[in-house]
Scaffold this active site. Structure first.
Site, mmCIF file in Angstrom:
data_model
loop_
_atom_site.group_PDB
_atom_site.id
_atom_site.type_symbol
_atom_site.label_atom_id
_atom_site.label_comp_id
_atom_site.label_asym_id
_atom_site.label_seq_id
_atom_site.Cartn_x
_atom_site.Cartn_y
_atom_site.Cartn_z
ATOM 1 N N GLY A 131 0.793 -1.223 0.000
ATOM 2 C CA GLY A 131 0.000 0.000 0.000
ATOM 3 C C GLY A 131 0.824 1.270 0.000
ATOM 4 N N CYS B 60 -27.422 -10.601 -16.083
ATOM 5 C CA CYS B 60 -26.914 -10.212 -17.402
ATOM 6 C C CYS B 60 -27.916 -10.616 -18.475
ATOM 7 C CB CYS B 60 -25.558 -10.875 -17.638
ATOM 8 S SG CYS B 60 -24.947 -10.679 -19.323
ATOM 9 N N CYS C 121 -25.955 -13.510 -20.751
ATOM 10 C CA CYS C 121 -25.568 -14.826 -20.232
ATOM 11 C C CYS C 121 -26.312 -15.191 -18.961
ATOM 12 C CB CYS C 121 -24.060 -14.894 -20.005
ATOM 13 S SG CYS C 121 -23.503 -14.010 -18.544
ATOM 14 N N CYS D 208 -22.811 -8.162 -18.750
ATOM 15 C CA CYS D 208 -21.559 -8.313 -18.016
ATOM 16 C C CYS D 208 -20.536 -7.318 -18.552
ATOM 17 C CB CYS D 208 -20.975 -9.707 -18.204
ATOM 18 S SG CYS D 208 -21.893 -10.996 -17.367
ATOM 19 N N CYS E 129 -18.418 -13.362 -19.904
ATOM 20 C CA CYS E 129 -19.744 -13.459 -20.502
ATOM 21 C C CYS E 129 -19.724 -14.431 -21.692
ATOM 22 C CB CYS E 129 -20.211 -12.075 -20.956
ATOM 23 S SG CYS E 129 -21.981 -11.956 -21.285
#
Lengths: 287, 256
Positions: free
Chosen positions: A35, A243, A246, A268, A274
């Site tokens: 970080g 979605c 899909c 998606c 997808c």
């Protein structure tokens, strides 16, 4: 001889070896202090700032000739940014490329984490526009560095407070600030907050900011906590639909406008995910 | 009674020019100390040295911290001193813009210090911010407005609320009424006097306005060319000035 296909024109992966060493040192330092933003001598790249110069430099430094590269932009493999960076490395490094998440060893991403869980030995490289999460509070770099070194992160919550007072809930939907291993405050790059919980993953995550000349990193399985209030807990929300293509329920969705009469559909954002689901026989409402 | 703060021999040079020299005084809990003097007399330099914004060349500032008792704040580590700055100390700037976040709402400005010391409950923070806005006479309906939409007097009151919300014991004030018109000044002084008395605050107030110290300060120091030329009880110094400069200062006040 076709231009760009020969290794005599470019050093492997465009950057010279000394530059790559310098970037690798910054990456190692970043991994040692999760970080923490490590300054590095960012190079001019043959693309404008804001198009992923930081991510490209990090990718160039970690690529080996045996690697398989995948590049995504907002989850898609076929948008301008993804296509041009993929071509860039095909030319300058001659590495194999793929759109399949599972087959890639290095994935450079802009604004998404792939839906398919990553595994050990994979590296995820983020493109970062503004690496400093405290920047909106404090414009002075000297002061933000001091705030990091003294762990003065209280004011970070001011941003969330402002969200709640204005919108009734934490409205920050992307670049949602996180605290790493209980220590450094980190900007996860503009990924949707939906992806924040995925950051505790087995793969290595590297973040490159070219214009701002910073690299930071998360080693595998690093603890990443999204900031929140006791009475307004963190919520990794997404559009409440499956979605349309899909039928996936748990994937992050893009809203696509389909006509000028208010027609729209949710699909998606991860195109590879997808397509694979549809190939496996999953169907949405409009397949 | 234990001292809240004991200042010894604070000296600050800007190159070969004197900022302030050999300033020593004691401050008791609940006491308000006024520092007056003309522009360039070293008042603000002294205040910034005491508050840890400026490192003095010499001297010590012993502060009676809640945990460890008397401690020299100049020898403290920076995290410790900054922690003090967020909890036991407060600093009110002359220009409210220096002490506020102008792009953050009034509530966020007041709440920031609470969040900085670990408050993580939105409801509590909001409640305390609302309460403090009330105490400094800012309407509750303005809590989500930015300070840029406030008048000068409101900004100054907001800055005071933001500073006092964590219940500090010592407030540094640098010309708190500077740049405000007299009626607004009077209300602000009235408010400050009430808060100081209610909360048992100690304060060090730097000003060139003798009316401000007459109303607020228990004791007074008069500075000239970086040195303290006279010190004592406020009424005593103002009514019976001994030093030539103090006499000049007192006689320069316009009588309406």
């Amino acid at each position: 001889m076709e231009w760009g296909n020969s290794m005599t024109e470019y050093n492997f992966a465009y950057l010279d070896e000394q530059t790559k060493r310098m970037i690798r040192r910054a990456i190692l330092k970043g991994l040692a202090i999760p970080g923490y933003q490590v300054p590095f001598a960012s190079r001019e790249m043959p693309m404008p700032y804001g198009w992923g110069t930081g991510g490209v430099q990090v990718s160039a430094a970690v690529l080996t000739p045996e690697d398989t590269l995948k590049v995504i932009d907002q989850g898609a493999d076929d948008t301008t940014n993804a296509v041009s960076i993929r071509k860039f490395f095909e030319r300058t490094a001659g590495v194999a490329t793929t759109t399949a998440t599972a087959e890639a060893s290095v994935i450079q991403t802009r604004h998404r984490i792939p839906e398919e869980p990553l595994v050990e030995d994979q590296i995820l490289v983020y493109q970062v526009p503004i690496p400093e999460p405290l920047r909106f509070l404090e414009p002075r770099e000297t002061e933000t560095r001091k705030m990091h070194s003294l762990e003065e992160y209280g004011p970070m919550h001011v941003k969330l407070y402002e969200d709640i007072s204005r919108h009734g809930h934490i409205a920050t939907a992307y670049a949602y600030p996180v605290q790493v291993e209980g220590r450094y405050m980190m900007d996860p790059s503009p990924i949707p907050k939906f992806d924040n919980p995925k950051m505790e993953m087995p793969a290595i995550q590297l973040f490159g900011a070219g214009r701002e000349q910073r690299i930071y990193a998360l080693p595998p399985y690093t603890k990443v906590v999204s900031l929140d209030f006791e009475d307004h807990p963190f919520d990794p929300s997404k559009a409440p639909h499956p979605c349309r293509l899909c039928g996936a329920e748990g994937a992050y969705l893009d809203e696509v406008i389909t006509d000028d009469e208010g027609g729209r559909m949710f699909v998606c954002s991860d195109t590879d995910f997808c397509e694979r689901r549809r190939a496996a026989g999953h169907e949405g409402a409009q397949a | 009674m234990t001292l809240l703060m004991s200042v010894r021999d604070i000296t600050k040079y800007y190159g070969r020019y004197i900022g302030c020299a050999e300033v020593s005084f004691d401050l008791y809990p609940g006491e308000v100390m006024g520092v007056v003097g003309e522009s360039g007399s070293g008042k603000s330099t002294l205040l910034n040295c005491l508050a840890g914004h400026l490192p003095p060349d010499r001297g010590e500032v012993l502060f009676d911290s809640r945990v460890d008792g008397p401690k020299d704040t100049l020898k403290m580590s920076e995290p410790e001193r900054r922690m003090l700055g967020r909890t036991d100390w407060a600093f009110v700037h002359q220009n409210a813009r220096d002490g506020l976040r102008m792009n953050v709402s009034a509530g966020g400005n007041v709440g920031e210090r609470l969040m900085a010391v670990g408050a993580r409950n939105y409801g509590d923070i909001r409640r305390q911010a609302t309460q403090w806005l009330g105490r400094v006479e800012i309407s509750e309906t303005r809590i989500d407005d930015r300070p840029t939409t406030f008048s000068g007097g409101m900004q100054q009151r907001l800055q005071i609320a933001r500073n006092l919300v964590t219940g500090p014991r010592l407030v540094f004030m640098d010309e708190p009424t500077g740049g405000l018109d007299v009626s607004v000044q009077a209300r602000l002084l009235d408010l400050l006097r009430g808060l100081v008395r209610d909360m048992g605050l100690s304060a060090i107030i730097v000003t060139h306005d003798l009316a401000v110290v007459r109303l607020l300060a228990d004791r007074l120091m008069v500075m000239k060319d970086g040195h303290v030329v006279e010190a004592g009880l406020t009424d005593q110094v103002l009514d019976d000035p001994q030093h030539a400069y103090t006499q000049l200062l007192v006689s320069s006040v316009l009588q309406v």
